[in-house]
Design a protein around this motif. Structure first.
Motif, short mmCIF file in Angstrom:
data_model
loop_
_atom_site.label_atom_id
_atom_site.label_comp_id
_atom_site.label_asym_id
_atom_site.label_seq_id
_atom_site.Cartn_x
_atom_site.Cartn_y
_atom_site.Cartn_z
N PRO A 154 0.82 -1.21 0.00
CA PRO A 154 0.00 0.00 0.00
C PRO A 154 0.85 1.26 0.00
N ALA A 155 0.53 2.20 -0.86
CA ALA A 155 1.23 3.49 -0.89
C ALA A 155 0.76 4.34 0.27
N LEU A 156 1.52 5.36 0.57
CA LEU A 156 1.15 6.24 1.66
C LEU A 156 -0.16 6.95 1.33
N PRO A 157 -1.03 7.15 2.32
CA PRO A 157 -2.33 7.73 2.06
C PRO A 157 -2.25 9.20 1.65
N VAL A 158 -3.23 9.64 0.89
CA VAL A 158 -3.28 11.02 0.45
C VAL A 158 -3.83 11.90 1.56
N LEU A 268 11.29 24.78 10.64
CA LEU A 268 10.69 25.13 9.36
C LEU A 268 10.85 23.99 8.35
N ALA A 269 12.01 23.34 8.38
CA ALA A 269 12.25 22.22 7.48
C ALA A 269 11.30 21.07 7.78
N GLY A 270 11.06 20.82 9.07
CA GLY A 270 10.13 19.75 9.45
C GLY A 270 8.73 20.01 8.94
N ILE A 271 8.27 21.25 9.06
CA ILE A 271 6.94 21.62 8.57
C ILE A 271 6.88 21.51 7.05
N LEU A 272 7.92 21.99 6.38
CA LEU A 272 7.97 21.92 4.92
C LEU A 272 7.97 20.48 4.43
N ALA A 273 8.63 19.60 5.16
CA ALA A 273 8.68 18.19 4.78
C ALA A 273 7.29 17.57 4.77
N VAL A 274 6.47 17.94 5.76
CA VAL A 274 5.09 17.43 5.81
C VAL A 274 4.28 17.96 4.64
N LEU A 275 4.44 19.26 4.36
CA LEU A 275 3.72 19.86 3.24
C LEU A 275 4.14 19.21 1.92
N CYS A 276 5.44 18.97 1.76
CA CYS A 276 5.93 18.29 0.55
C CYS A 276 5.36 16.88 0.46
N THR A 281 2.48 12.80 -2.18
CA THR A 281 1.61 11.64 -2.02
C THR A 281 0.47 11.69 -3.03
N SER A 282 -0.12 12.88 -3.18
CA SER A 282 -1.20 13.05 -4.16
C SER A 282 -0.71 12.78 -5.58
N LEU A 283 0.55 13.11 -5.83
CA LEU A 283 1.12 12.93 -7.16
C LEU A 283 1.49 11.48 -7.43
N LEU A 284 2.06 10.80 -6.44
CA LEU A 284 2.61 9.45 -6.65
C LEU A 284 1.62 8.33 -6.38
N SER A 285 0.62 8.57 -5.54
CA SER A 285 -0.34 7.51 -5.22
C SER A 285 -1.04 6.93 -6.45
N VAL A 291 5.95 7.60 -1.37
CA VAL A 291 6.82 8.78 -1.46
C VAL A 291 8.21 8.50 -0.91
N LEU A 292 8.31 7.50 -0.01
CA LEU A 292 9.58 7.19 0.63
C LEU A 292 10.19 8.45 1.26
N ALA A 293 11.48 8.70 1.05
CA ALA A 293 12.13 9.86 1.67
C ALA A 293 12.23 11.04 0.72
#
Length: 323
Positions: A154-158, A268-276, A281-285, A291-293
């Motif tokens: 299963p891919a990561l959820p959107v 800020l990087a942590g927050i941006l990582a979640v947004l990315c 996820t929407s793109l790759l699902s 999405v992996l890393a």
């Protein structure tokens, strides 16, 4: 810690190099941390642990055969992508005899790709980091899925607004701890709380600041996706924790001089990582890919680029010298 460094020096050279490769999964050039990382992988699942071990040996051996930079090999920089590639394929592919051949080939390719990407990205002062593992894993998953009878996991959820969004205020202390630990454990593809706790201990042995960054990243991996309306089950499984964990430890400890300013940048990087991650996820699902890393890698490169153009921040450490 001095005792871990002393133990590191007492190990036979081949074992030390392999364990440092495992330690580099969490940016730690420390054999003791690497031993704990491998133990955490086995705690998450025997097959996953074995796959990671085979990946580690294959990728490191490839670096020796190709006579890549000995200093990089000794630091374990040709091991961690193999660990992750092996663990990844063991999670997302069926466990058949062919799987082990795929793991060996993917791990070998990850070393070749790390050498090539490191040389290419050096011109931009950017690290290859875990990009070889991500790219190699995607290639193998797509190829095997298209030409073999394998099925993907299963891919990561959107991320989307749903009635099952997580209510942070209703979480018990036990659930908070479990979700934080799972977010850390997902760095090595496991939602096992013991494995996540072991990873945190292994990092703390090498760096207390890094351990604090990891905790901060796991916390962001709960709060931010909950605010975005991500499905509760995805958050509680730690699926939105591992990318901010990696982003925060990389920015807050590895690639920038430890300071209050770099700690702020790490948040800020942590927050941006979640947004990315929500976007990727929407793109790759739809493609059936996890999405992996990739959110972490994208975030790290964005942060390094922005800081390199800013006069108000000190120059980042040479990215090519660290995983």
């Amino acid at each position: 810690m001095n005792w871990s460094l002393n133990l590191d020096k007492m190990m036979p050279a081949p074992l030390r190099v392999l364990l440092k490769g495992a330690g580099q999964v969490v940016f730690c050039n420390n054999a003791v941390t690497g031993l704990i990382v491998l133990a955490a992988l086995y705690a998450g699942g025997t097959v996953t642990g074995l796959a990671a071990t085979i990946g580690l040996i294959s990728s490191t051996a490839t670096a020796y055969v190709c006579r890549f930079c000995q200093e990089d090999i000794d630091a374990g920089l040709y091991g961690f992508n193999g660990v992750l590639a092996g663990a990844c394929l063991s999670i997302f592919l069926e466990h058949t005899p062919q799987l082990w051949l795929y793991i060996v080939l993917a791990s070998m390719l990850s070393s070749l790709m790390w050498a090539a990407l490191t040389r290419m990205l050096r011109f931009f002062n950017m690290p290859a980091a875990t990009s070889p593992f991500v790219l190699v894993s995607w290639v193998f998953l797509v190829t095997i899925y298209a030409f073999d009878s394998y099925t993907l996991g299963p891919a990561l959820p959107v991320a989307s607004m749903q009635s099952a969004a997580l209510d942070i205020g209703a979480l018990s202390l036990e659930t908070w701890f479990s979700t934080l630990a799972k977010g850390i454990g997902q760095v090595i593809f496991t939602d096992n709380t013991l494995a996540g706790s072991m990873l945190l201990i292994g990092i703390a042995i090498a760096t207390l600041r890094g351990a604090l960054m990891v905790i901060g990243g796991a916390f962001i991996g709960i709060v931010v996706p909950a605010m975005l309306g991500v499905h509760a089950s995805a958050i509680e499984a730690g699926l939105y924790g591992f990318n901010p964990v990696l982003a925060m430890i990389a920015v807050g400890w590895v690639f920038f001089e430890p300071s209050a300013k770099s700690a702020m940048l790490a948040v800020l990087a942590g927050i941006l990582a979640v947004l990315c991650q929500t976007g990727l996820t929407s793109l790759l699902s739809p493609l059936g890919l996890p999405v992996l890393a990739s959110p972490f890698i994208l975030t790290l490169w964005i942060m390094l680029f922005i800081v390199s153009k800013s006069r108000s921040w000190s120059s980042p450490e040479k990215a090519t010298e660290t995983s």
